[in-house]
Design an enzyme around this catalytic site. Structure first.
Site, PDB file in Angstrom:
ATOM      1  N   SER A   1     -44.257  37.683 -15.321  1.00 46.50           N
ATOM      2  CA  SER A   1     -44.825  39.006 -15.585  1.00 46.50           C
ATOM      3  C   SER A   1     -45.902  39.310 -14.540  1.00 46.50           C
ATOM      4  O   SER A   1     -45.634  39.201 -13.352  1.00 46.50           O
ATOM      5  CB  SER A   1     -45.352  39.067 -17.027  1.00 46.50           C
ATOM      6  OG  SER A   1     -45.545  40.398 -17.426  1.00 46.50           O
TER       7      SER A   1
ATOM      8  N   ASP B   1     -35.843  42.375 -20.544  1.00 46.28           N
ATOM      9  CA  ASP B   1     -37.282  42.348 -20.280  1.00 46.28           C
ATOM     10  C   ASP B   1     -37.990  43.592 -20.820  1.00 46.28           C
ATOM     11  O   ASP B   1     -39.157  43.554 -21.174  1.00 46.28           O
ATOM     12  CB  ASP B   1     -37.548  42.264 -18.767  1.00 46.28           C
ATOM     13  CG  ASP B   1     -37.974  40.874 -18.319  1.00 46.28           C
ATOM     14  OD1 ASP B   1     -38.692  40.204 -19.093  1.00 46.28           O
ATOM     15  OD2 ASP B   1     -37.604  40.461 -17.213  1.00 46.28           O
TER      16      ASP B   1
ATOM     17  N   HIS C   1     -38.890  40.005 -22.924  1.00 44.22           N
ATOM     18  CA  HIS C   1     -39.973  39.653 -22.009  1.00 44.22           C
ATOM     19  C   HIS C   1     -40.674  38.387 -22.522  1.00 44.22           C
ATOM     20  O   HIS C   1     -40.974  38.292 -23.715  1.00 44.22           O
ATOM     21  CB  HIS C   1     -40.964  40.823 -21.948  1.00 44.22           C
ATOM     22  CG  HIS C   1     -41.878  40.763 -20.770  1.00 44.22           C
ATOM     23  ND1 HIS C   1     -41.411  40.709 -19.476  1.00 44.22           N
ATOM     24  CD2 HIS C   1     -43.227  40.759 -20.686  1.00 44.22           C
ATOM     25  CE1 HIS C   1     -42.447  40.683 -18.650  1.00 44.22           C
ATOM     26  NE2 HIS C   1     -43.560  40.700 -19.359  1.00 44.22           N
TER      27      HIS C   1
END
Length: 558
Positions: free
Chosen positions: A212, A333, A452
């Site tokens: 991320s 995600d 995610h």
């Protein structure tokens, strides 16, 4: 009697050898440090060092400086504080300004390890929150490097870096240039390069990896000229420098918003006033995590400062020409963000409308106006039923958010890396393992794949650390992750190293655009080609070629 004593001594020594070697006290540039040795088996252990300072406490909006060092032996047995940030309830701050510490896990066999590959981890958290120091949530320490170090036979290092206003506020000029969190990361990389030899690491074989905002950080660290010769390989998971949320083009506007909140003037006195404001007040004046659309609200992020990031990231890939690069995304995600951004998305009993979806899409195409939105909408809704089902609408929302915020930027980065590479190799992946909360009687819709941050548990070996919470398939996937990642860190090729892999992972090339589809059911069919190429072209070519209503940040593909 002397003879008996010698036999006894030999026995004691052999006992020590049986439980694996240990580093004991290690000399570093700041002084000596002593960690803890954790036994894994009769012949394996891991030396763990927690809370070693890699830089002095930084001044507000100042670059990190070298640590002055310490007297005696530093007991590196507890984590340093995490960097100051907004708390989970967004009502106050926690953490400290004194937060530039790192943690090291060194696997040991019967002899003390030497010349091991080194993997430096950068945590995610939208550049606003996060930390590598101890438990992340509900006492679960997600970023413990122990399993990865032990199974992968690599040294794992996790680092702290400034986040939020203190890490990334920028006035867009020399007053407060910004990128302080990136400077912290660089200081940690440089410290590891200078000191890791004493811990049994190979300073010439450093891999940086992150997820991320941590993945975007890895990407920035490969693009800055400051890490020349320090970083050999890089792994960016669900985040790259080209992500729309990873780079701010109008930082001064946001600095002025913060200034107004803390009672500072917004003219040429702004920088000096901000520097003298209480860091807690500054932190609270920054962006809070709030819905709609999440990925466009992350506005304390890196900037083109003309120094650490000398130009738009798309123009800096020559700096990564000799860095082996592995990057990818989770196939959903965007799911976590869509559930915040789209009304009723998470409620299985309520309906999200096509209008809601168009409104969401409009925020991602706003610089191309209504025409841009219609072109993109037409492509994503092309296969819908005459009256679209809830599943079609919601799945399409996740696809749009995943593509826009993660997948398209990751693919663009792979093309640019390949285009500029000299000795650096390029690898691409997508994780498609179903989320554990997905299912007919579960929290998420049954079609939800890898959300995610789903990759973290597998990479850090949680299915082995906490076997009761996972099944065999999760342990399989975890072992695949660790094998590919550790092999890549060791040799620059995920297939070659100390660990066997389930399927050969080919390099990413222009012609085949190969990628590995990672999940618990791997076979020769796991190698894919041309990841969502139609949509890559839609966003990077079709949309970019339309006239803009405002300034454009996108990078066309080479």
């Amino acid at each position: 009697a002397m003879e008996k004593l010698q036999i006894l001594l030999a026995f004691v020594v052999s006992l020590g050898a049986a439980s694996g070697a240990s580093l004991g006290v290690v000399q570093t540039e700041g002084g000596s440090v002593q960690g803890q040795n954790v036994a894994i088996s009769a012949s394996r252990s891991v030396d763990v060092f927690k809370g070693i300072p890699f830089a002095a406490q930084p001044g507000v909006f100042e670059k990190p400086q070298r640590h002055p060092g310490w007297e005696g032996t530093l007991k590196a047995t507890k984590f340093g504080p995490r960097c100051m940030q907004i708390d989970i309830f967004q009502t106050g701050t926690f953490g400290s300004e004194d937060c530039l510490y790192l943690n090291i896990w060194v696997p040991q066999g019967q002899q003390v390890s030497s010349n091991l590959p080194v993997m430096i981890w950068f945590f995610g958290g939208g550049f606003l929150v996060g930390g590598s120091m101890g438990p992340n949530l509900f006492d679960n320490y997600m970023y413990s490097g122990q399993e990865l170090a032990e199974m992968g036979d690599v040294i794992v290092v996790s680092v702290g870096y400034r986040v939020g206003v203190l890490g990334f506020l920028s006035t867009g000029d020399s007053g407060v240039p910004g990128n302080y969190g990136l400077w912290d990361q660089h200081a940690a990389i440089a410290w590891v390069h200078r000191n890791i030899g004493s811990f049994g690491g190979d300073p010439e074989n450093i891999t940086i990896f992150g997820e991320s905002a941590g993945g975007a950080s890895v990407s920035f660290q490969t693009l800055t000229p400051y890490n020349k010769g320090l970083v050999r390989r890089a792994i960016a998971q669900s985040g790259v420098a080209l992500c729309p949320w990873a780079l701010i083009t109008n930082p001064r506007t946001h600095a002025q918003e913060v200034a107004v909140k803390v009672g500072c003037p917004t003219d040429d006195r702004m920088a000096a006033c901000l520097r003298s404001t209480d860091p807690k007040i500054l932190t609270m004046a920054g962006p809070h995590l709030r819905p709609a659309p999440t990925t466009s609200y992350m506005y304390m992020s890196p900037v083109v400062d003309g120094d650490f990031i000398p130009d738009h990231p798309g123009n800096l890939f020559h700096n990564a020409a000799d860095i082996d690069y592995l990057s990818g995304v989770n196939n959903m995600d965007g799911h976590m963000f869509t559930s915040l951004d789209l009304p009723f998305f998470s409620d299985k009993t309520k309906e999200s409308s096509v209008e809601d979806l168009r409104t969401l899409l409009a925020t991602f195409t706003k610089d191309k106006g209504k025409e841009g939105m219609e072109v993109v909408f037409a492509d994503y809704s092309a296969n819908w039923e005459a009256t679209p089902s809830q599943e079609s609408i919601k799945r399409t929302a996740v696809e749009i958010e995943t593509d826009y915020a993660f997948l398209i930027p990751a693919q663009s980065t792979l093309f640019l890396h390949k285009d500029n590479a000299r000795t650096g190799r390029t690898y691409s992946y997508v994780l498609s393992e179903q989320n554990s909360l997905a299912g007919p009687n579960n929290l998420y819709h049954e079609w939800v794949g890898a959300d995610h941050a789903d990759d973290l548990q597998y990479l850090f070996g949680k299915p082995f650390f906490n076997p009761g919470a996972y099944g065999d398939r999760h342990r399989n996937l975890s072992s695949y992750f660790i094998a590919y990642w550790a092999n890549f860190a060791r040799t620059g090729d995920p297939n070659k190293g100390n660990l066997p892999v389930p399927v050969f992972w080919p390099e990413f090339t222009y012609n085949g655009q190969e990628y590995m589809n990672l999940n618990s059911q791997m076979s020769e069919n796991s190698v894919g080609h041309y990841m969502r190429l139609r949509y890559v072209h839609l966003w990077t070519k079709t949309l970019q070629s339309m006239p803009s209503c405002s300034s454009q940040n996108g990078v066309p593909l080479p």
